[in-house]
Design an enzyme around this catalytic site. Structure first.
Site, mmCIF file in Angstrom:
data_model
loop_
_atom_site.group_PDB
_atom_site.id
_atom_site.type_symbol
_atom_site.label_atom_id
_atom_site.label_comp_id
_atom_site.label_asym_id
_atom_site.label_seq_id
_atom_site.Cartn_x
_atom_site.Cartn_y
_atom_site.Cartn_z
ATOM 1 C CD GLU A 53 -1.248 -2.259 2.243
ATOM 2 O OE1 GLU A 53 -0.068 -2.605 2.016
ATOM 3 O OE2 GLU A 53 -1.947 -2.786 3.120
ATOM 4 C CD1 TRP A 171 20.970 -35.836 -14.208
ATOM 5 C CD2 TRP A 171 20.014 -35.765 -12.178
ATOM 6 N NE1 TRP A 171 21.801 -35.111 -13.378
ATOM 7 C CE2 TRP A 171 21.232 -35.059 -12.128
ATOM 8 C CE3 TRP A 171 19.238 -35.857 -11.018
ATOM 9 C CZ2 TRP A 171 21.692 -34.459 -10.943
ATOM 10 C CZ3 TRP A 171 19.706 -35.255 -9.868
ATOM 11 C CH2 TRP A 171 20.918 -34.569 -9.838
ATOM 12 N N GLY A 294 15.190 -38.969 1.729
ATOM 13 C CA GLY A 294 14.780 -40.037 0.843
ATOM 14 C C GLY A 294 13.446 -40.659 1.259
ATOM 15 N N GLY A 299 8.331 -41.244 4.270
ATOM 16 C CA GLY A 299 7.424 -42.113 5.027
ATOM 17 C C GLY A 299 7.088 -41.503 6.375
HETATM 18 P P1 NDP Z 1 16.788 -41.057 3.925
HETATM 19 O O1 NDP Z 1 17.592 -40.117 3.136
HETATM 20 O O2 NDP Z 1 15.325 -40.885 4.001
HETATM 21 O O3 NDP Z 1 17.409 -41.064 5.385
HETATM 22 C C1 NDP Z 1 16.817 -41.890 6.346
HETATM 23 C C2 NDP Z 1 17.596 -41.805 7.617
HETATM 24 O O4 NDP Z 1 17.381 -40.546 8.227
HETATM 25 C C3 NDP Z 1 17.125 -42.824 8.607
HETATM 26 O O5 NDP Z 1 17.718 -44.058 8.377
HETATM 27 C C4 NDP Z 1 17.554 -42.201 9.889
HETATM 28 O O6 NDP Z 1 18.908 -42.516 10.128
HETATM 29 C C5 NDP Z 1 17.473 -40.718 9.614
HETATM 30 N N1 NDP Z 1 16.290 -40.182 10.282
HETATM 31 C C6 NDP Z 1 16.305 -39.465 11.409
HETATM 32 N N2 NDP Z 1 15.080 -39.187 11.828
HETATM 33 C C7 NDP Z 1 14.241 -39.744 10.947
HETATM 34 C C8 NDP Z 1 12.828 -39.798 10.870
HETATM 35 N N3 NDP Z 1 12.036 -39.215 11.770
HETATM 36 N N4 NDP Z 1 12.290 -40.480 9.841
HETATM 37 C C9 NDP Z 1 13.058 -41.058 8.903
HETATM 38 N N5 NDP Z 1 14.401 -41.030 8.946
HETATM 39 C C10 NDP Z 1 14.995 -40.387 9.959
HETATM 40 O O7 NDP Z 1 17.150 -42.557 3.502
HETATM 41 P P2 NDP Z 1 16.629 -43.601 2.451
HETATM 42 O O8 NDP Z 1 17.564 -44.728 2.550
HETATM 43 O O9 NDP Z 1 15.188 -43.844 2.571
HETATM 44 O O10 NDP Z 1 16.835 -42.879 1.056
HETATM 45 C C11 NDP Z 1 18.109 -42.602 0.547
HETATM 46 C C12 NDP Z 1 18.156 -42.927 -0.938
HETATM 47 O O11 NDP Z 1 17.098 -42.251 -1.625
HETATM 48 C C13 NDP Z 1 19.426 -42.485 -1.570
HETATM 49 O O12 NDP Z 1 19.953 -43.576 -2.268
HETATM 50 C C14 NDP Z 1 19.032 -41.391 -2.503
HETATM 51 O O13 NDP Z 1 19.818 -41.415 -3.658
HETATM 52 C C15 NDP Z 1 17.603 -41.672 -2.817
HETATM 53 N N6 NDP Z 1 16.843 -40.451 -3.090
HETATM 54 C C16 NDP Z 1 16.079 -40.346 -4.236
HETATM 55 C C17 NDP Z 1 15.313 -39.215 -4.495
HETATM 56 C C18 NDP Z 1 14.425 -39.103 -5.695
HETATM 57 O O14 NDP Z 1 13.529 -38.239 -5.755
HETATM 58 N N7 NDP Z 1 14.576 -39.918 -6.734
HETATM 59 C C19 NDP Z 1 15.324 -38.076 -3.563
HETATM 60 C C20 NDP Z 1 16.145 -38.288 -2.407
HETATM 61 C C21 NDP Z 1 16.860 -39.443 -2.193
HETATM 62 P P3 NDP Z 1 19.443 -42.457 11.630
HETATM 63 O O15 NDP Z 1 18.633 -43.436 12.393
HETATM 64 O O16 NDP Z 1 20.866 -42.746 11.564
HETATM 65 O O17 NDP Z 1 19.158 -41.071 12.042
HETATM 66 ZN ZN ZN Z 2 0.994 -2.682 6.013
#
Ligand code: NDP
Ligand code: ZN
Length: 363
Positions: A53, A171, A294, A299
């Site tokens: 504004e 990719w 990931g 999840g």
């Molecule tokens: P994440 O990257 O999701 O990491 C999971 C880890 O995070 C857990 O094992 C845990 O490890 C830690 N964590 C801490 N708090 C939490 C929580 N509340 N919930 C969940 N995890 C938690 O792992 P993923 O193995 O599932 O995925 C990794 C893979 O995914 C890689 O290979 C990557 O390349 C791929 N990827 C693909 C994408 C795509 O869009 N195509 C995007 C991103 C990743 P800790 O217990 O040690 O803390």
């Molecule tokens: Zn204002």
């Protein structure tokens, strides 16, 4: 009145100029009209700088007296970093104010409108309300819940895989789709991934766009502090990095990260509870969070019903393989009665890929 929607549409277009750069403030646009002529335009561009504004009234100058002002959000009525806009409109002597939507901020809510009405200004509320609410959905969510608006994003093949059976994922989608995702990064205050993604991909999680864009804060979920000290997010200094850990992590293991200017945030419990995490981030003024993987992290966010918007990029490719991972990990929803239902907001193609934006039903 006639033309109200047309001028409000222009105000909304102006407001869009501020998307991604006004946090923790809303985006706002304003248009000043007199005798069918546009005499002032304004947008709020950055917190601490003049409100829409103010820009629009300044541009209109003397002519603003007896004019109509179109503004996408209720004018503010309290002294923040700048004086209240409602006072400005009253002092200027405008005749009519058309507002798209009210401000949910308890410091403002309805008070701006009251102030205008008390001064004898003709006020109309609700013109293009839906568009205006959509524009500030992040801001409204943050004001109402004090936790960030969460957008969850993934890229998959047409058969719903995010990597091959050997773990390769670069990719899946096209350059154009990846650029679109970078625009989301720039729009959010923070970006979040799990520690496994950091270990597997060593991402920098920065914004790489031809037009530039600010880097969000990088948040890593890492219960036991396993993030490698050599990781890009620890060393590149491209943006702030916050590593979230459980309460069992010892101070001495945190020191090397602190020396590299990384903030380590210790939760009060041994595990990272997503709802509690969002509270902590909200207290640190993170109004929006972009969750990029990931699968386990996805999840957890979905199980916690902590996702406000989902963005899926789907490539016309088949990866196949029983062992190839999907985008959402964790334990999933066991019965069809319990599965998460969503409402599709938009479907479009970006280059060869499909982009779907969907809103989870959080009840
Ligand atoms: P994440 O990257 O999701 O990491 C999971 C880890 O995070 C857990 O094992 C845990 O490890 C830690 N964590 C801490 N708090 C939490 C929580 N509340 N919930 C969940 N995890 C938690 O792992 P993923 O193995 O599932 O995925 C990794 C893979 O995914 C890689 O290979 C990557 O390349 C791929 N990827 C693909 C994408 C795509 O869009 N195509 C995007 C991103 C990743 P800790 O217990 O040690 O803390
Ligand atoms: Zn204002």
């Amino acid at each position: 009145m006639q033309h109200d929607e047309q001028y409000m549409r222009l105000a909304i277009e102006l407001a869009k100029a501020g998307i991604g750069q006004t946090s923790p403030n809303p985006v706002v646009g304003a248009v000043v009209v007199k005798d069918g002529e546009i005499i002032g335009l304004g947008a709020h561009l950055k917190a601490g700088e003049p409100h829409a504004e103010v820009h629009a009234i300044r541009m209109a100058g003397e002519k603003a007296k007896n004019a109509t002002v179109y503004v996408t959000l209720e004018p503010c009525s309290h002294f923040g970093k700048t004086p209240p806009c409602a006072d400005l409109l009253v002092d200027t002597g405008v005749k009519r104010v058309v507002i798209a939507t009210t401000d949910p901020n308890p410091l403002v809510a309805g008070k701006g409108i009251k102030k205008l009405q008390n001064a004898g200004i003709d006020v109309e509320v609700g013109v293009l309300k839906e568009e205006a609410d959509e524009l500030n959905r992040i801001f409204f969510h943050y004001i109402a819940t004090k936790t960030p608006f969460v957008t969850l994003k993934y890229a998959s093949s047409l058969d719903g895989k995010i990597a091959t059976t050997t773990g390769e994922s670069k990719w899946i989608t096209s350059e154009a789709a990846r650029q679109d995702a970078h625009r989301y990064r720039a729009m959010h205050d923070a970006i979040l991934v799990g520690v496994n993604t950091v270990i597997a991909d060593n991402p920098s999680l920065t914004v790489r766009l031809p037009e530039g864009g600010k880097n969000p804060i990088r948040v890593i979920l890492d219960t036991h502090l396993r993030t490698p000290l050599e990781a890009n997010v620890v060393n590149d200094g491209a943006a702030e990095t916050w590593i979230v850990v459980g309460n069992q992590v010892k101070e001495e293991s945190i020191m090397p990260y602190r020396r590299r200017n990384v903030q380590v945030i210790k939760m009060n419990e041994a595990n990272i509870d997503i709802r509690k995490l969002l509270k902590v981030l909200g207290e640190k003024r993170v109004t929006s969070l972009f969750v990029e993987g990931g699968a386990s992290v996805h999840g957890s966010f979905l199980q916690a019903k902590a996702v406000n918007e989902m963005v899926a990029y789907i490539a016309p490719k088949i990866i196949g393989g029983k062992e190839a991972p999907g985008p959402i990990g964790g334990s999933g929803f066991a019965s069809m009665a319990d599965v998460m239902k969503l409402k599709i907001k938009s479907v479009e193609t970006i280059g060869p890929d499909i982009k779907i934006v969907a809103i989870p039903n959080q009840k």
